[in-house]
Design a protein around this motif. Structure first.
Motif, PDB file in Angstrom:
ATOM      1  N   HIS A  85       0.859  -1.187   0.000  1.00 42.89           N
ATOM      2  CA  HIS A  85       0.000   0.000   0.000  1.00 42.89           C
ATOM      3  C   HIS A  85       0.898   1.241   0.000  1.00 42.89           C
ATOM      4  O   HIS A  85       2.071   1.181   0.352  1.00 42.89           O
ATOM      5  CB  HIS A  85      -0.924   0.034   1.218  1.00 42.89           C
ATOM      6  N   THR A  86       0.296   2.352  -0.416  1.00 42.85           N
ATOM      7  CA  THR A  86       1.002   3.634  -0.431  1.00 42.85           C
ATOM      8  C   THR A  86       0.217   4.664   0.359  1.00 42.85           C
ATOM      9  O   THR A  86      -0.955   4.472   0.683  1.00 42.85           O
ATOM     10  CB  THR A  86       1.178   4.150  -1.867  1.00 42.85           C
ATOM     11  N   GLY A  87       0.881   5.783   0.652  1.00 45.37           N
ATOM     12  CA  GLY A  87       0.235   6.915   1.304  1.00 45.37           C
ATOM     13  C   GLY A  87       0.575   8.200   0.578  1.00 45.37           C
ATOM     14  O   GLY A  87       1.689   8.357   0.063  1.00 45.37           O
ATOM     15  N   PHE A  88      -0.370   9.133   0.549  1.00 41.74           N
ATOM     16  CA  PHE A  88      -0.239  10.364  -0.227  1.00 41.74           C
ATOM     17  C   PHE A  88       0.963  11.207   0.196  1.00 41.74           C
ATOM     18  O   PHE A  88       1.564  11.906  -0.627  1.00 41.74           O
ATOM     19  CB  PHE A  88      -1.527  11.196  -0.083  1.00 41.74           C
ATOM     20  N   THR A  89       1.340  11.150   1.460  1.00 44.04           N
ATOM     21  CA  THR A  89       2.458  11.951   1.948  1.00 44.04           C
ATOM     22  C   THR A  89       3.806  11.428   1.471  1.00 44.04           C
ATOM     23  O   THR A  89       4.837  12.067   1.713  1.00 44.04           O
ATOM     24  CB  THR A  89       2.458  12.004   3.483  1.00 44.04           C
ATOM     25  N   GLY A  90       3.805  10.243   0.820  1.00 46.59           N
ATOM     26  CA  GLY A  90       5.055   9.684   0.309  1.00 46.59           C
ATOM     27  C   GLY A  90       5.514   8.460   1.067  1.00 46.59           C
ATOM     28  O   GLY A  90       6.713   8.171   1.134  1.00 46.59           O
ATOM     29  N   THR A  91       4.568   7.727   1.611  1.00 40.90           N
ATOM     30  CA  THR A  91       4.872   6.528   2.386  1.00 40.90           C
ATOM     31  C   THR A  91       4.488   5.282   1.596  1.00 40.90           C
ATOM     32  O   THR A  91       3.598   5.328   0.758  1.00 40.90           O
ATOM     33  CB  THR A  91       4.098   6.529   3.715  1.00 40.90           C
ATOM     34  N   ASN A  92       5.154   4.168   1.881  1.00 38.26           N
ATOM     35  CA  ASN A  92       4.707   2.896   1.301  1.00 38.26           C
ATOM     36  C   ASN A  92       5.241   1.695   2.067  1.00 38.26           C
ATOM     37  O   ASN A  92       6.263   1.767   2.757  1.00 38.26           O
ATOM     38  CB  ASN A  92       5.054   2.779  -0.186  1.00 38.26           C
ATOM     39  N   ILE A  93       4.477   0.611   1.958  1.00 44.47           N
ATOM     40  CA  ILE A  93       4.817  -0.681   2.569  1.00 44.47           C
ATOM     41  C   ILE A  93       4.653  -1.764   1.516  1.00 44.47           C
ATOM     42  O   ILE A  93       3.715  -1.710   0.722  1.00 44.47           O
ATOM     43  CB  ILE A  93       3.857  -1.031   3.732  1.00 44.47           C
TER      44      ILE A  93
END
Length: 363
Positions: A312-320
């Motif tokens: 998954h990703t996150g809008f702030t620039g995160t991912n797993i």
């Protein structure tokens, strides 16, 4: 020529790509953790804040997780309630939220983003109260019939977060701490972080709700209007904390004798629920697992990730990403929205990192 990445050079190879990305303006800084069966390789690069002053990054920087909230907090909570016999995946949303006007949309549709609901509520959000947000959600029109198409929607997980609260009898921020983060010793993971000075800054905001660079408050405007606690966004964490969550998943739901999810639930998380293909390809253009993203054409986990993976990703620039077949996991936390969201260079960096690791790692 193969890089032959191993425990002696994994950090330097990861940081080489991250530092190049910083020089290119993809993000101010980052923390990361690469997780194997027996070890966690973590590191830090760059700065956590550029404006109004430069603050050097460190491994304990707390990042706004953005949409990683959906999988780390909300999906995990939903699956725990499923295990406890308190909900069913195919319960209609209306059973829990009578004001919801679509009787055929189920929890499963929300989890796999096939509800037909749009990405979010429309219009400015800086003057909205929590009641205003919920009124807008209940008034939202479907874009297409449930089950007919995959379309990512924050509204899906806002609804799921509320259902977790109603079923559990706890506020969402309390539930996730009590049932997920405290047992996992993820002490820097929560909604509404208290130590705002340790938080990475995000975007400059000048409106009727907030003035200045957002720091220690959720970046997502809808979550902000909901008080910073929502099923789709609002969680804050560190790379080291997230590495413990990943280790729990890799260890079939258990870590340090604390069981968070059953083995059967973790197996279910890896199962692709729905996929959309183009006319000729074998890799789906869009695919979803329960809460999690599956391997897709433009996967943030690159081109080598196995089909037995969740990400998954996150809008702030995160991912797993977590690859069950290889027993490997990775988390990257950045604040690519600082000082502005008008930057998408981080998207290629994530896939390139995953490719480099998965193609070359050897124990």
């Amino acid at each position: 020529m193969s890089l032959n990445i191993n425990k002696n050079n994994i950090n330097s190879e990861i940081e080489k790509i991250l530092n190049e990305a910083i020089d290119d303006g993809a993000f101010p800084g980052a923390t990361y953790a690469f997780i194997t069966k027996d070890h966690v390789y973590s590191g830090v690069v760059g700065n956590r804040e550029l404006f109004p002053k430069i603050i050097k990054n460190d491994i304990n920087t707390i990042y706004d997780m953005a949409s990683l909230t959906k999988v780390v907090a909300t999906t995990t909570s939903v699956m725990q309630l499923l295990e406890d016999g308190k909900i069913r995946l195919f319960d209609p949303v209306q059973y829990y939220l009578p004001r919801f006007k679509y009787p055929k949309i189920t929890l499963w549709h929300l989890l796999v983003h096939t509800s037909g609901l749009p990405e979010g509520i429309g219009g400015p959000k800086d003057e909205l109260s929590e009641e205003d947000v919920w009124n807008k959600i209940y008034e939202t029109e479907q874009r297409f019939n449930e089950g007919s198409k995959i379309m990512y929607s924050d509204i899906n997980f806002i609804l799921l977060g509320k259902i977790v609260e109603l079923v559990s009898g706890e506020k969402l921020n309390d539930y996730v701490v009590n049932h997920i983060f405290k047992p996992l010793k993820m002490f820097d993971t929560s909604y509404l972080p208290k130590d705002k000075e340790r938080c990475a800054a995000t975007e400059l905001r000048n409106d009727k709700s907030y003035n200045g660079y957002v720091k220690g408050f959720v970046h997502d405007e809808t979550s902000f209007a909901l008080g910073g606690v929502a099923g789709h966004a609002g969680l804050f964490s560190t790379a080291l904390d997230v590495s413990r969550f990943i280790k729990m998943i890799l260890n079939e739901g258990e870590l340090d004798n604390e069981r968070i999810l059953s083995k059967e639930t973790v197996r279910m998380l890896y199962k692709t629920q729905i996929a959309e293909f183009d006319s000729i390809g074998n890799i789906p253009v869009r695919a979803r697992k329960l809460g999690w993203q599956a391997h897709e054409t433009y996967s943030n986990a690159g081109d080598y990730i196995s089909d037995e993976s969740i990400m998954h990703t996150g809008f702030t620039g995160t991912n797993i990403w977590i690859d069950k077949k290889r027993n490997l996991g990775f988390v990257l936390l950045t604040n690519r929205v600082h000082p502005t969201r008008n930057n998408t260079k981080h998207m290629r960096v994530r896939a390139r990192l995953a490719n480099m690791i998965l193609a070359n790692w050897s124990e």
